[in-house]
Design an enzyme around this catalytic site. Structure first.
Site, PDB file in Angstrom:
ATOM      1  N   HIS A  25      43.055  32.389  19.583  1.00 13.14           N
ATOM      2  CA  HIS A  25      44.111  32.838  18.663  1.00 13.14           C
ATOM      3  C   HIS A  25      45.056  31.669  18.324  1.00 13.14           C
ATOM      4  O   HIS A  25      45.439  31.490  17.169  1.00 13.14           O
ATOM      5  CB  HIS A  25      44.974  33.934  19.321  1.00 13.14           C
ATOM      6  N   LYS A  49      42.312  50.985  20.012  1.00  7.23           N
ATOM      7  CA  LYS A  49      41.984  50.365  21.298  1.00  7.23           C
ATOM      8  C   LYS A  49      42.984  50.751  22.387  1.00  7.23           C
ATOM      9  O   LYS A  49      44.177  50.897  22.108  1.00  7.23           O
ATOM     10  CB  LYS A  49      42.052  48.844  21.157  1.00  7.23           C
ATOM     11  N   ARG A  98      34.543  34.632  14.583  1.00 10.95           N
ATOM     12  CA  ARG A  98      33.806  33.931  15.637  1.00 10.95           C
ATOM     13  C   ARG A  98      32.319  34.020  15.373  1.00 10.95           C
ATOM     14  O   ARG A  98      31.698  33.095  14.915  1.00 10.95           O
ATOM     15  CB  ARG A  98      34.110  34.555  17.013  1.00 10.95           C
ATOM     16  N   SER A 136      39.636  38.198  24.061  1.00 10.30           N
ATOM     17  CA  SER A 136      40.585  38.766  25.027  1.00 10.30           C
ATOM     18  C   SER A 136      39.837  39.580  26.079  1.00 10.30           C
ATOM     19  O   SER A 136      40.180  39.538  27.262  1.00 10.30           O
ATOM     20  CB  SER A 136      41.603  39.657  24.314  1.00 10.30           C
TER      21      SER A 136
HETATM   22  P1  ADP Z   1      41.835  42.875  16.615  1.00  8.40           P
HETATM   23  O1  ADP Z   1      41.863  44.001  17.575  1.00  8.40           O
HETATM   24  O2  ADP Z   1      42.655  43.110  15.385  1.00  8.40           O
HETATM   25  O3  ADP Z   1      40.454  42.375  16.289  1.00  8.40           O
HETATM   26  P2  ADP Z   1      42.169  40.483  18.242  1.00  8.40           P
HETATM   27  O4  ADP Z   1      43.371  40.099  19.027  1.00  8.40           O
HETATM   28  O5  ADP Z   1      40.908  40.763  18.997  1.00  8.40           O
HETATM   29  O6  ADP Z   1      42.626  41.703  17.353  1.00  8.40           O
HETATM   30  O7  ADP Z   1      41.833  39.355  17.186  1.00  8.40           O
HETATM   31  C1  ADP Z   1      42.758  39.015  16.162  1.00  8.40           C
HETATM   32  C2  ADP Z   1      42.060  38.063  15.188  1.00  8.40           C
HETATM   33  O8  ADP Z   1      41.780  36.836  15.842  1.00  8.40           O
HETATM   34  C3  ADP Z   1      40.715  38.568  14.675  1.00  8.40           C
HETATM   35  O9  ADP Z   1      40.562  38.152  13.336  1.00  8.40           O
HETATM   36  C4  ADP Z   1      39.720  37.865  15.552  1.00  8.40           C
HETATM   37  O10 ADP Z   1      38.462  37.718  14.916  1.00  8.40           O
HETATM   38  C5  ADP Z   1      40.416  36.535  15.744  1.00  8.40           C
HETATM   39  N1  ADP Z   1      39.991  35.855  16.957  1.00  8.40           N
HETATM   40  C6  ADP Z   1      39.999  36.310  18.221  1.00  8.40           C
HETATM   41  N2  ADP Z   1      39.515  35.386  19.084  1.00  8.40           N
HETATM   42  C7  ADP Z   1      39.177  34.304  18.323  1.00  8.40           C
HETATM   43  C8  ADP Z   1      38.596  33.026  18.596  1.00  8.40           C
HETATM   44  N3  ADP Z   1      38.229  32.686  19.829  1.00  8.40           N
HETATM   45  N4  ADP Z   1      38.404  32.185  17.558  1.00  8.40           N
HETATM   46  C9  ADP Z   1      38.736  32.571  16.295  1.00  8.40           C
HETATM   47  N5  ADP Z   1      39.276  33.750  15.971  1.00  8.40           N
HETATM   48  C10 ADP Z   1      39.491  34.612  16.963  1.00  8.40           C
END
Ligand code: ADP
Length: 176
Positions: A25, A49, A98, A136
């Site tokens: 992130h 979630k 990703r 996460s």
């Molecule tokens: P959500 O529940 O909205 O998917 P996340 O916290 O899982 O929330 O992810 C928020 C954003 O960050 C999403 O667009 C996700 O694809 C992106 N993201 C999460 N981890 C990574 C990573 N390692 N590299 C690039 N983008 C990421």
């Protein structure tokens, strides 16, 4: 274009669960800062979630890590993202991609948001190699199983995660 409109275009919102924030992130936030004057990191409160951290805990961690960093604002919101964006006058959503498996979900969300608010555009940033495997949920699993998440999340996040898991285990024990 008026100066006000121009300024609006230079803000992007980066919404997500951030449960918890990872270096993946952070990579997107920092790359976003190079393109936009301001990246508004928006912690979503009403996802389907079940989150480990509360919305306030998730936002507080990000606030602490980005305190004093120019061009990054951390907020939390409940309800529809596009409604929040409209209240703030922001029209650009920043999301990270990703793997191929992210694509379908992201595609549906982008289309859904477009349907709800025609003026909103979603921009995707492809993860950088070393972060592609970080999510996460993987981090939570590693830490819950006693592993180290060093290099995947900031030390503060790992500390908070350990505290949280310890508290959860204690609560389970008490409930026995
Ligand atoms: P959500 O529940 O909205 O998917 P996340 O916290 O899982 O929330 O992810 C928020 C954003 O960050 C999403 O667009 C996700 O694809 C992106 N993201 C999460 N981890 C990574 C990573 N390692 N590299 C690039 N983008 C990421």
């Amino acid at each position: 274009m008026s100066e006000k409109e121009n300024r609006k275009m230079k803000s992007a919102i980066y919404p997500g669960s951030f449960d918890p924030l990872t270096y993946g992130h952070i990579n997107i936030i920092n790359r976003g800062r190079k393109i936009f004057d301001r990246v508004v990191v928006a912690v979503a409160g009403n996802m389907s979630k079940n989150t480990t951290f509360t919305i306030d805990e998730r936002a507080d961690i990000i606030k602490e890590l980005f305190r004093g960093v120019k061009g990054v604002e951390v907020v939390s919101f409940r309800g529809l993202l596009v409604n929040y964006m409209s209240r703030r006058g922001i029209r650009t959503i920043l999301r990270g991609l990703r793997t191929f498996s992210d694509f379908e979900y992201e595609f549906q969300m982008a289309m859904g948001n477009k349907k709800l608010a025609q003026e909103v555009e979603t921009l995707f940033m492809i993860t950088e190699g070393e972060y592609s495997y970080i999510s996460s949920s993987i981090i939570k699993e590693i830490v819950a199983l006693g592993g180290s998440a060093r290099g995947m999340v900031p030390p503060l996040v790992e500390k908070k995660l350990r505290e949280k898991l310890r508290a959860e285990r204690a609560a389970v024990k008490r409930g026995r």
